[in-house]
Design an enzyme around this catalytic site. Structure first.
Site, PDB file in Angstrom:
ATOM      1  N   TYR A 193      -2.762  -1.035  10.393  1.00  0.00           N
ATOM      2  CA  TYR A 193      -2.792  -1.417   8.979  1.00  0.00           C
ATOM      3  C   TYR A 193      -1.584  -0.845   8.243  1.00  0.00           C
ATOM      4  O   TYR A 193      -0.876  -1.565   7.514  1.00  0.00           O
ATOM      5  CB  TYR A 193      -4.078  -0.912   8.330  1.00  0.00           C
ATOM      6  CG  TYR A 193      -4.121  -1.112   6.831  1.00  0.00           C
ATOM      7  CD1 TYR A 193      -4.602  -2.296   6.284  1.00  0.00           C
ATOM      8  CD2 TYR A 193      -3.683  -0.110   5.959  1.00  0.00           C
ATOM      9  CE1 TYR A 193      -4.638  -2.486   4.898  1.00  0.00           C
ATOM     10  CE2 TYR A 193      -3.715  -0.288   4.586  1.00  0.00           C
ATOM     11  CZ  TYR A 193      -4.191  -1.465   4.059  1.00  0.00           C
ATOM     12  OH  TYR A 193      -4.226  -1.639   2.706  1.00  0.00           O
TER      13      TYR A 193
ATOM     14  N   SER B  45       0.854  -1.196   0.000  1.00  0.00           N
ATOM     15  CA  SER B  45       0.000   0.000   0.000  1.00  0.00           C
ATOM     16  C   SER B  45       0.878   1.230   0.000  1.00  0.00           C
ATOM     17  O   SER B  45       2.003   1.220   0.528  1.00  0.00           O
ATOM     18  CB  SER B  45      -0.899   0.022   1.236  1.00  0.00           C
ATOM     19  OG  SER B  45      -1.570   1.266   1.359  1.00  0.00           O
TER      20      SER B  45
END
Length: 254
Positions: free
Chosen positions: A151, A138
């Site tokens: 996360y 990400s």
């Protein structure tokens, strides 16, 4: 990586980026095996894409990973591409006590899951004439979102792991590549029409085009500046990004 003539296993591929990548590879004539926890969703995707195969997998369960790997090696001996895509993105607040159960679930799914999946298939992949391990990390690995701190940290961890694995496999037929998506309009958090989110089809088209090369990291043009941010002065962009997200939060509706 070579985009044709592959046998490709993709984790977390019943929706969002995972499904879109599976269908893109499928259209190129590759043998694609999707996976997920819910059989009805697997059936839905394979019925929509004749010739695609499916395996039930709980990426958070080491036993499920080992069972899936054994079946893959037996049923698809030419398997040469692993796409580690499965992930979850609950919100958290590091300025308050964390929910330990949720934090562990994020780390187990987003970090240990792909590490274990790669480990379970690594010897098989090394025996192939050419092979690729692909991690879906990400942009938040480089500029963390404070409201998704665990996360973001899990994606930074998988980025670090991919770099180490890439080096250790340098003299083998296995290449390690990493996709770092921006905010893409999927249901990972909330699918809406926020202009800050990249259209899924646009993301897949640009990503597949860049995957056809030899780049170690696949970064869409829209986030090249963000990828280049880590360093001694990285805090300015991190702080500005998070301040903007507080002032203009993701519009979640019921």
């Amino acid at each position: 990586m070579q985009l044709t003539g592959n046998t490709i296993f993709i984790t977390g591929s019943t929706s969002g980026i995972g499904r879109a990548m599976a269908e893109a590879f499928h259209k190129l004539g590759n043998q694609v095996i999707i996976s997920g926890r819910r059989k009805p969703l697997l059936d839905e995707v394979t019925m929509a894409n004749p010739g695609m195969a499916a395996i039930e997998l709980d990426i958070s369960d080491p036993e499920s990973i080992e069972e899936a790997a054994e079946r893959l090696v037996t049923d698809f001996p030419k398997l040469n591409v692993l796409v580690n895509n499965a992930g979850i993105m609950p919100f958290d607040d590091p300025s308050a006590p964390l929910n330990d159960e949720i934090a562990q679930r994020i780390v187990t799914t987003n970090f240990l899951g792909p590490v274990r999946m790669s480990s379970a298939l690594i010897e098989h992949l090394k025996r192939q004439p050419r092979a690729t391990i692909l991690y879906n990390s990400s942009v938040l690995a480089y500029v963390p979102l404070a409201g998704n701190a665990v996360y973001s940290a899990s994606k930074a961890a998988i980025h670090s792991y991919a770099m180490s694995q890439r080096f250790m496999l340098r003299d083998t037929p296995v290449r390690v590549q990493e996709i770092a998506p921006p905010w893409v309009n999927t249901d990972l958090i909330y699918k809406g029409n926020d202009p800050r989110a990249m259209d899924l089809e646009d993301f897949i088209q640009e990503t597949m085009r860049k995957l056809s090369g030899d780049d170690e990291e696949i970064i869409v043009d829209a986030i090249l500046e963000v990828r280049a941010n880590p360093g001694a002065n990285e805090h300015a962009m991190v702080n500005a990004f998070n301040a903007d997200m507080i002032e203009n939060p993701i519009p979640v509706t019921a």
